[in-house]
Design an enzyme around this catalytic site. Structure first.
Site, mmCIF file in Angstrom:
data_model
loop_
_atom_site.group_PDB
_atom_site.id
_atom_site.type_symbol
_atom_site.label_atom_id
_atom_site.label_comp_id
_atom_site.label_asym_id
_atom_site.label_seq_id
_atom_site.Cartn_x
_atom_site.Cartn_y
_atom_site.Cartn_z
ATOM 1 N N LYS A 164 -19.937 -16.362 1.145
ATOM 2 C CA LYS A 164 -21.371 -16.263 1.432
ATOM 3 C C LYS A 164 -22.148 -15.474 0.382
ATOM 4 C CE LYS A 164 -20.315 -14.823 5.608
ATOM 5 N NZ LYS A 164 -20.537 -13.993 6.760
ATOM 6 N N GLY A 185 -10.830 -8.445 -1.628
ATOM 7 C CA GLY A 185 -9.638 -8.708 -0.822
ATOM 8 C C GLY A 185 -9.084 -10.112 -1.024
ATOM 9 N N ARG A 203 0.826 -1.214 0.000
ATOM 10 C CA ARG A 203 0.000 0.000 0.000
ATOM 11 C C ARG A 203 0.859 1.263 0.000
ATOM 12 N NH1 ARG A 203 -5.038 -1.954 3.682
ATOM 13 N NH2 ARG A 203 -6.255 -2.661 1.910
ATOM 14 N N GLY A 229 -13.663 -3.677 0.747
ATOM 15 C CA GLY A 229 -15.024 -3.118 0.800
ATOM 16 C C GLY A 229 -15.286 -2.095 -0.298
HETATM 17 P P1 ADP Z 1 -13.446 -11.467 -1.584
HETATM 18 O O1 ADP Z 1 -12.715 -11.072 -0.317
HETATM 19 O O2 ADP Z 1 -12.533 -11.511 -2.756
HETATM 20 O O3 ADP Z 1 -14.670 -10.640 -1.812
HETATM 21 P P2 ADP Z 1 -14.833 -13.595 -0.199
HETATM 22 O O4 ADP Z 1 -14.419 -12.998 1.107
HETATM 23 O O5 ADP Z 1 -16.256 -13.511 -0.555
HETATM 24 O O6 ADP Z 1 -13.930 -12.992 -1.388
HETATM 25 O O7 ADP Z 1 -14.497 -15.138 -0.240
HETATM 26 C C1 ADP Z 1 -13.264 -15.690 0.049
HETATM 27 C C2 ADP Z 1 -13.385 -16.937 0.870
HETATM 28 O O8 ADP Z 1 -14.276 -17.871 0.289
HETATM 29 C C3 ADP Z 1 -12.063 -17.648 0.968
HETATM 30 O O9 ADP Z 1 -11.627 -17.600 2.307
HETATM 31 C C4 ADP Z 1 -12.365 -19.074 0.513
HETATM 32 O O10 ADP Z 1 -11.737 -20.052 1.301
HETATM 33 C C5 ADP Z 1 -13.853 -19.150 0.668
HETATM 34 N N1 ADP Z 1 -14.438 -20.214 -0.167
HETATM 35 C C6 ADP Z 1 -14.357 -20.380 -1.494
HETATM 36 N N2 ADP Z 1 -14.984 -21.487 -1.894
HETATM 37 C C7 ADP Z 1 -15.474 -22.076 -0.780
HETATM 38 C C8 ADP Z 1 -16.215 -23.271 -0.533
HETATM 39 N N3 ADP Z 1 -16.580 -24.082 -1.528
HETATM 40 N N4 ADP Z 1 -16.560 -23.539 0.733
HETATM 41 C C9 ADP Z 1 -16.190 -22.700 1.739
HETATM 42 N N5 ADP Z 1 -15.485 -21.570 1.571
HETATM 43 C C10 ADP Z 1 -15.125 -21.258 0.326
#
Ligand code: ADP
Ligand code: MG
Length: 387
Positions: free
Chosen positions: A201, A344, A35, A367
């Protein structure tokens, strides 16, 4: 178009730059200075143009006096000084005569970093609640305000919206890049425009799904959130991640956009086998998309001119479940298309798998990136004057 730092004559001006120096620190050591490095282009531009450069940033969250000890920007000022190869004046305060005197003594090309803006949160959360007087006071220290802290632009704080309301203002190079590569691309994509969504989620991504489903030609869904969509299509999902409260939402999306939303057909489970969704056992957990799904995803992605991706397709932190994310990244890097990644964990997965420099743009704002994907206006950017 937003005004940028290039739209001002900076010569001999006190230019306040809100940067994002919110770096990870463990046991008093900066573990990733990315950063700080990302802010150098804007800081160097201001130095080259003879500005008196006043830097402000937050670091961590400040809830108690003890938090101050672990979240001082002093160590950041030392790293910045090394990276700029230049003295950085560090002022161990966020207001008062020591700060004001130091600023008054500055010469053109001097760089000063003020202490963590969130130290003001100990006084009724003045920074985080955008206290009017605080924004006005900080603005009084400079002549021009430049916002280059993309990662906090989705928040309305005294150090962005507050100062910008009281000074001529613009965005820095980092935010300009984010707008050109995220907002502009999503608003005017070259088609076919395909979106990949994964991650944990559904609830975190409802705004993203609602916005992008209107714009994309296809939405490929993997990761944990695929299982709530699969459940909504009456398929078994074993013990995979389920977002009970959003089954109805997924159902409504599938009813409305049956040809647009593409779900995995097979999964790799915690028992290390790959099976069709319909064959998943009651106690099995799907942790990555399977090889047939990877093929289907690639065939849809093949003619893309634009791809936007948020959310890893599997539990990429575990080597056993990174294949889907890895294969699709590898495939995308071979396409002649604009490829944008945001989020992230999505950014960390690209870094971990060796794709940091293989795409058009990777938005690291967490975010703030998600809110751009949701099509929202970010207050720290909205407040900046238009040209
Ligand atoms: P970002 O931060 O890029 O927006 P998220 O926070 O929504 O992404 O998702 C990232 C998380 O999702 C990771 O920690 C990953 O382990 C989890 N993940 C991906 N696929 C699965 C799965 N099939 N079951 C449980 N967790 C998962
Ligand atoms: Mg995340």
């Amino acid at each position: 178009m937003k005004k940028t730092i290039r739209d001002y004559d900076l010569n001999n001006k006190k230019v306040i730059i809100r940067v994002d120096f919110n770096v990870p620190i463990e046991n008093g050591v900066i573990t990733d200075d990315n950063r700080i490095k990302e802010s150098l282009e804007t800081i160097n531009y201001a130095i080259d143009n003879n500005a008196k450069v006043i830097l402000m940033s937050h670091l961590g969250r400040i809830k108690t006096i003890e938090d101050k000890e672990n979240n001082s920007l002093k160590i950041v000022s030392e790293r910045l000084s090394k990276l700029l190869n230049k003295e950085v004046i560090f002022i161990n305060d966020t207001k008062g005569s020591m700060l004001e005197d130091a600023i008054n003594k500055m010469n053109p090309k001097d760089v000063l970093l003020m202490e963590n803006t969130r130290f003001e949160d100990l006084d009724n959360e003045k920074e985080s609640k955008n206290d009017k007087e605080l924004g006005k006071y900080w603005a009084s220290l400079g002549d021009i305000y430049i916002n280059d802290a993309f990662g906090t632009s989705h928040r309305s704080h005294a150090s962005n919206v507050g100062i910008a309301s009281n000074l001529p203002n613009g965005i820095g190079f980092l935010i300009e890049k984010e707008l050109n590569n995220m907002k502009e691309v999503i608003d005017n994509p070259k088609r076919p425009f395909n979106v990949i969504l994964g991650g944990a989620k559904v609830s975190d991504k409802i705004g993203v799904i609602k916005n992008l489903v209107l714009k994309a030609d296809h939405i490929l869904i993997g990761g944990g959130m695929a299982f709530t969509f699969l459940k909504a299509s009456n398929l078994p999902i074993g013990s995979s991640l389920l977002d009970e409260d959003n089954i109805e939402f997924c159902k409504s999306m599938l009813d409305k956009y049956p040809d647009k939303i593409i779900l995995p057909v097979d999964v790799k489970t915690n028992t290390n086998r790959t099976c069709f969704i319909s064959d998943i056992n009651i106690d099995e957990i799907g942790l990555d998309i399977g090889s047939t799904s990877i093929k289907v995803f690639k065939s849809i992605l093949a003619d893309s001119k634009t791809v936007v991706w948020n959310g890893p397709l599997g539990k990429f932190e575990d080597e056993n479940y990174q294949n889907g994310t890895l294969e699709i990244m590898n495939y995308l890097s071979s396409l002649d298309a604009t490829i944008i990644l945001g989020g992230g964990d999505t950014a960390s997965s690209a870094k971990k798998l060796g794709f940091s420099d293989k795409f058009t743009h990777i938005s690291t704002g967490g975010g703030a990136s998600l809110e751009l994907l949701e099509g929202k206006e970010l207050p720290g950017i909205e407040i900046i004057d238009n040209k």
